[in-house]
Design a protein around this motif. Structure first.
Motif, mmCIF file in Angstrom:
data_model
loop_
_atom_site.group_PDB
_atom_site.id
_atom_site.type_symbol
_atom_site.label_atom_id
_atom_site.label_comp_id
_atom_site.label_asym_id
_atom_site.label_seq_id
_atom_site.Cartn_x
_atom_site.Cartn_y
_atom_site.Cartn_z
ATOM 1 N N HIS A 151 0.830 -1.205 0.000
ATOM 2 C CA HIS A 151 0.000 0.000 0.000
ATOM 3 C C HIS A 151 0.867 1.259 0.000
ATOM 4 N N LYS A 162 1.674 3.901 -3.281
ATOM 5 C CA LYS A 162 1.350 5.329 -3.230
ATOM 6 C C LYS A 162 2.602 6.189 -3.379
ATOM 7 N N GLU A 208 3.197 8.845 -6.589
ATOM 8 C CA GLU A 208 3.478 10.271 -6.396
ATOM 9 C C GLU A 208 4.786 10.659 -7.076
ATOM 10 N N ALA A 231 2.410 8.527 0.681
ATOM 11 C CA ALA A 231 2.411 7.132 1.120
ATOM 12 C C ALA A 231 1.736 6.975 2.471
#
Length: 313
Positions: free
Chosen positions: A157, A161, A165, A179
């Motif tokens: 996860h 993230k 980005e 994150a």
């Protein structure tokens, strides 16, 4: 806490504490200020359970290997570790894998029969406070407590993230903030502070904190079937103890309970012997649902802890 419906707290940093950490505006309600003050981690060494740390490193290695950007194992591990201290161990001590959320005090989470204040279904569980409204939707309390399982949920996860980005040409610091955007405790920069401390000094491993943080794997018989279950007793918790202090938050410290999966549901079961209530109580939710909206409470139908010969054996 990780939540699928997280409402960002709007607070302005208006002062700097003696240790250089931002304070919260005096106009913000006390309960919000308290949350943010607890998000800042005391200076000094950052401790983490030895076995849990190995599990985090393994999960970080897998996430880094499958990442969509160039991220090494050490960076991935720091991304995974950083939210744990702000979320559950502001002392810098080893985050307790058994941590049960203390800020969720909705009436739907408490035994409707009010037979014991400690018969309470904590929706956020573990060192990362995996929440039934978010990353913890498909995890039982036992899975959220098990550091190996929890780390394998968190690692992909945060790395995903982070990479997304970076792919938008953001700076590494902005990518780290993205994150951690699922955790309330990271809102004011506490996780970046911890990340930089990890980069400079690493982790001090605590050999007294195991993978399950004091939760005990058991075999339970319930409704005519035998299940793998876990006995979760806050008195046996390993690691930072702040969450076990009665005044830590508005929610009660839960009484000891059993947890297992049955028919696609997470079931938590409280024996009368552990709560002082007149009878056993159980609560269940469909995996994937938010406990705040989906709990089904009932009088206990009889549970036998086959491992310890407790309950209706």
């Amino acid at each position: 806490m990780v939540s699928g419906r997280r409402t960002r707290l709007i607070a302005v940093a208006t002062a700097v504490l003696a240790i250089g950490l931002p304070s919260i505006s005096a106009g913000v309600p006390d309960e919000v200020r308290l949350k943010h003050e607890r998000a800042w981690v005391d200076p000094g060494p950052l401790e983490f359970g030895a076995e849990p740390h190995a599990a985090v490193r393994a999960a970080a290695a897998d996430a880094a290997a499958g990442a969509d950007c160039a991220v090494d194992v050490d960076t991935a591990a720091r991304l995974v570790l950083a939210p744990t201290w702000p979320e559950v161990a502001a002392s810098g001590g080893a985050p307790a894998p058994m941590t049960l959320s203390r800020y969720d005090d909705g009436t739907a989470l408490a035994d409707p029969g009010r037979s014991s204040p400690g018969i309470f279904f904590s929706p956020g569980v573990g060192a990362w406070q995996l929440d039934s409204a978010g990353l913890g939707a498909d995890a039982t309390a036992a899975a959220a407590i098990d550091t190996g399982t929890a780390a394998r949920t968190v690692a992909p996860h945060v790395v995903r993230k982070y990479c997304a980005e970076l792919g938008d040409d953001s700076s590494p610091a902005a990518a780290r903030a993205a994150a951690w955007s699922s955790w309330y405790a990271c809102d004011e920069g506490a996780c970046e502070d911890v990340y930089q401390r990890l980069l400079a000094a690493g982790v001090v491993e605590d050999t007294t904190v195991g993978m399950h943080g004091g939760a005990a794997p058991r075999r339970c018989r319930y409704a005519g079937a035998v299940h793998d279950c876990a006995f979760v007793d806050p008195a046996a918790a390993q690691g930072d103890e702040a969450w076990r202090v009665p005044g830590y938050g508005p929610a009660p410290v839960p009484d000891p309970f059993y947890v297992f999966t049955r028919g696609g549901h997470e079931v938590r079961y409280w024996l009368a012997a552990d709560t002082g209530a007149r009878g056993d109580v159980s609560a269940s939710r469909a995996l994937g649902s938010d406990a705040r909206e989906s709990l089904r409470w009932s009088a206990g139908a009889g549970l036998c802890d086959l491992t310890a010969s407790r309950g209706a054996c």
